[in-house]
Design a protein around this motif. Structure first.
Motif, PDB file in Angstrom:
ATOM      1  N   VAL A 151       0.857  -1.091  -0.067  1.00 43.80           N
ATOM      2  CA  VAL A 151       0.050   0.002   0.228  1.00 43.80           C
ATOM      3  C   VAL A 151       0.590   1.315   0.064  1.00 43.80           C
ATOM      4  O   VAL A 151       0.407   2.446  -0.252  1.00 43.80           O
ATOM      5  CB  VAL A 151      -0.866  -0.036   1.175  1.00 43.80           C
ATOM      6  CG1 VAL A 151      -1.781  -1.222   1.174  1.00 43.80           C
ATOM      7  CG2 VAL A 151      -0.008   0.265   2.432  1.00 43.80           C
ATOM      8  N   PRO A 153       2.797   2.640  -2.211  1.00 36.91           N
ATOM      9  CA  PRO A 153       2.758   3.378  -3.440  1.00 36.91           C
ATOM     10  C   PRO A 153       1.376   4.269  -3.354  1.00 36.91           C
ATOM     11  O   PRO A 153       1.321   5.337  -4.159  1.00 36.91           O
ATOM     12  CB  PRO A 153       2.703   2.825  -4.613  1.00 36.91           C
ATOM     13  CG  PRO A 153       3.639   1.590  -4.036  1.00 36.91           C
ATOM     14  CD  PRO A 153       3.206   1.252  -2.694  1.00 36.91           C
ATOM     15  N   TYR A 154       0.217   3.902  -2.797  1.00 33.73           N
ATOM     16  CA  TYR A 154      -1.033   4.356  -2.680  1.00 33.73           C
ATOM     17  C   TYR A 154      -1.386   5.202  -1.702  1.00 33.73           C
ATOM     18  O   TYR A 154      -2.381   6.127  -1.786  1.00 33.73           O
ATOM     19  CB  TYR A 154      -2.215   3.350  -2.726  1.00 33.73           C
ATOM     20  CG  TYR A 154      -1.927   2.378  -3.908  1.00 33.73           C
ATOM     21  CD1 TYR A 154      -2.709   2.678  -5.087  1.00 33.73           C
ATOM     22  CD2 TYR A 154      -1.254   0.939  -3.769  1.00 33.73           C
ATOM     23  CE1 TYR A 154      -2.269   1.553  -6.056  1.00 33.73           C
ATOM     24  CE2 TYR A 154      -1.246  -0.023  -4.587  1.00 33.73           C
ATOM     25  CZ  TYR A 154      -1.644   0.435  -5.949  1.00 33.73           C
ATOM     26  OH  TYR A 154      -1.739  -0.493  -6.971  1.00 33.73           O
ATOM     27  N   ILE A 155      -0.579   5.231  -0.849  1.00 33.14           N
ATOM     28  CA  ILE A 155      -0.526   6.367   0.493  1.00 33.14           C
ATOM     29  C   ILE A 155       0.648   7.348   0.395  1.00 33.14           C
ATOM     30  O   ILE A 155       0.461   8.166   1.195  1.00 33.14           O
ATOM     31  CB  ILE A 155      -0.790   5.821   1.874  1.00 33.14           C
ATOM     32  CG1 ILE A 155       0.696   4.791   1.969  1.00 33.14           C
ATOM     33  CG2 ILE A 155      -2.072   4.742   1.854  1.00 33.14           C
ATOM     34  CD1 ILE A 155       0.761   4.374   3.382  1.00 33.14           C
ATOM     35  N   ASP A 156       1.350   7.485  -0.345  1.00 37.34           N
ATOM     36  CA  ASP A 156       2.612   8.120  -0.500  1.00 37.34           C
ATOM     37  C   ASP A 156       2.488   9.379  -1.392  1.00 37.34           C
ATOM     38  O   ASP A 156       2.053   9.157  -2.696  1.00 37.34           O
ATOM     39  CB  ASP A 156       3.889   7.595  -1.047  1.00 37.34           C
ATOM     40  CG  ASP A 156       5.008   8.412  -0.958  1.00 37.34           C
ATOM     41  OD1 ASP A 156       4.683   9.481  -0.529  1.00 37.34           O
ATOM     42  OD2 ASP A 156       5.931   8.079  -1.421  1.00 37.34           O
ATOM     43  N   THR A 157       1.952  10.311  -0.985  1.00 34.70           N
ATOM     44  CA  THR A 157       1.527  11.673  -1.603  1.00 34.70           C
ATOM     45  C   THR A 157       2.497  12.598  -1.884  1.00 34.70           C
ATOM     46  O   THR A 157       2.285  13.723  -2.519  1.00 34.70           O
ATOM     47  CB  THR A 157       0.325  12.278  -1.020  1.00 34.70           C
ATOM     48  OG1 THR A 157       0.665  12.689   0.250  1.00 34.70           O
ATOM     49  CG2 THR A 157      -0.912  11.432  -0.903  1.00 34.70           C
ATOM     50  N   MET A 268      -2.914  14.309   1.701  1.00 36.33           N
ATOM     51  CA  MET A 268      -3.580  12.744   1.830  1.00 36.33           C
ATOM     52  C   MET A 268      -5.031  12.673   2.265  1.00 36.33           C
ATOM     53  O   MET A 268      -5.534  13.618   2.895  1.00 36.33           O
ATOM     54  CB  MET A 268      -2.737  12.288   3.249  1.00 36.33           C
ATOM     55  CG  MET A 268      -1.339  11.913   3.065  1.00 36.33           C
ATOM     56  SD  MET A 268      -0.541  11.175   4.515  1.00 36.33           S
ATOM     57  CE  MET A 268      -1.209   9.639   4.431  1.00 36.33           C
ATOM     58  N   SER A 269      -5.643  11.881   1.773  1.00 36.26           N
ATOM     59  CA  SER A 269      -7.042  11.651   2.256  1.00 36.26           C
ATOM     60  C   SER A 269      -7.110  11.154   3.372  1.00 36.26           C
ATOM     61  O   SER A 269      -6.358  10.604   4.007  1.00 36.26           O
ATOM     62  CB  SER A 269      -7.725  10.773   1.064  1.00 36.26           C
ATOM     63  OG  SER A 269      -7.279   9.483   0.984  1.00 36.26           O
ATOM     64  N   GLN A 272      -6.179   7.391   3.320  1.00 36.96           N
ATOM     65  CA  GLN A 272      -4.709   7.164   3.050  1.00 36.96           C
ATOM     66  C   GLN A 272      -4.082   7.586   4.463  1.00 36.96           C
ATOM     67  O   GLN A 272      -3.349   6.727   4.938  1.00 36.96           O
ATOM     68  CB  GLN A 272      -4.217   8.179   2.046  1.00 36.96           C
ATOM     69  CG  GLN A 272      -4.616   7.781   0.556  1.00 36.96           C
ATOM     70  CD  GLN A 272      -4.024   8.859  -0.406  1.00 36.96           C
ATOM     71  OE1 GLN A 272      -4.223  10.002  -0.027  1.00 36.96           O
ATOM     72  NE2 GLN A 272      -3.589   8.387  -1.402  1.00 36.96           N
TER      73      GLN A 272
END
Length: 309
Positions: A151, A153-157, A268-269, A272
């Motif tokens: 996860v 790559p999907y939470i690194d903003t 970040m959402s 995330q």
């Protein structure tokens, strides 16, 4: 100091990869840190001098107008990779010739090794068995590690830090990685290899591995320290302690993260941020659980009929 035994442990064929890994790991961390420090210094210079930023990359060497902005894979990259492959092949050949493979006789259920250790790359998991239930240390924790890596790559903003080393622009990401990989994983491999002796007891480096050694230590559960004897109340008490850890720890990490990484926090959402916070707190809980077991001999914090933490 038992130097003979220490040498036998260090020179064992199973332990050679670890002996080689430690200085290599230290060297490459130093090299990356050195380049990151130089890049951070240049980034500050580019931020203060817009004219200089037009002719320089965010790296430590300048870019001149006559240079190529892109280079071909052949021969520039493949030449280096081919030489590296040859060098590694030579090292492996010399290694395999000079060191015998640690093969032993067929398994005998009447004669087991003491200590019985997993391969060095699984010693971190075996060390976690001391602090958690087998299904948590052997199934849940490895699964969380794999999912956590997936996860990222999907939470690194943070868009910065791509293609160059930097510490200033990615403090949280690099710090978390160094803590999780070096402080936790590598240290547990080191402990499982050089510290754990017969009976999986704690032996300091150089201390004789005495197979007849007895340790009179009583491990207690946290509810027992408060006089809680009911299984129901043990479960409730443990749930309160674990829930309190995530609540208080979440508030502390949230305050620290918002203060040190305000831009990342805004990008970040909620999903995330929640995922990042959950995995971070679980990672920090591992050394906390290790310390309270080693220092205070507390075996479990949360006790239920189905699992123990």
């Amino acid at each position: 100091m038992d130097w003979n035994q220490l040498w036998q442990i260090l020179s064992a064929a199973d332990n050679v990869p670890i002996i080689a890994m430690i200085p290599l790991l230290a060297f490459y961390i130093y090299l990356a840190w050195k380049q990151a420090h130089a890049n951070d210094k240049l980034i500050d210079e580019l931020a203060a001098n817009p004219a200089l930023a037009k002719t320089h990359h965010r790296k430590t060497w300048p870019f001149k107008p006559g240079w190529q902005k892109e280079v071909h894979v052949w021969p520039f990259l493949l030449r280096v990779e081919f030489l590296a492959a040859i060098i590694v092949t030579i090292i492996l050949m010399v290694w395999s010739i000079t060191l015998n493979a640690p093969l032993e006789e067929p398994a005998n259920p009447n004669l087991t090794m003491n200590p019985a250790k997993a391969p060095w790359y699984f010693l971190g998991l075996q060390e976690m068995l001391v602090y958690f239930d087998p299904w948590i240390a052997g199934v849940v924790m490895p699964t969380l590690i794999i999912i956590g890596l997936m996860v990222i790559p999907y939470i690194d903003t943070n868009p910065l830090g791509g293609g160059y080393y930097t510490w200033k622009q990615r403090k949280f990401a690099i710090g978390t990685f160094l803590f999780g990989f070096v402080i936790l994983w590598v240290s547990m491999i080191f402990i499982g290899t050089f510290i754990r002796g017969p009976g999986w007891q704690w032996f300091w480096p150089g201390q004789t591995w005495d197979h007849n050694r007895l340790i009179y230590e009583v491990n207690r559960d946290l509810p027992d320290l408060f006089g809680i004897t009911s299984n129901l109340w043990k479960g409730i008490f443990g749930a309160i302690v674990v829930g309190g850890y995530f609540a208080v720890g979440g508030l502390l990490v949230n305050s620290l993260f918002r203060r040190t990484n305000p831009k990342d926090y805004k990008r970040m959402s909620l999903l995330q941020y929640s995922i990042m916070m959950t995995f971070f707190l679980i990672m920090v809980a591992l050394p906390i659980k290790m310390l309270i077991r080693l220092l205070f001999h507390i075996k479990y914090v949360w006790i239920t009929p189905w699992f123990n933490v």
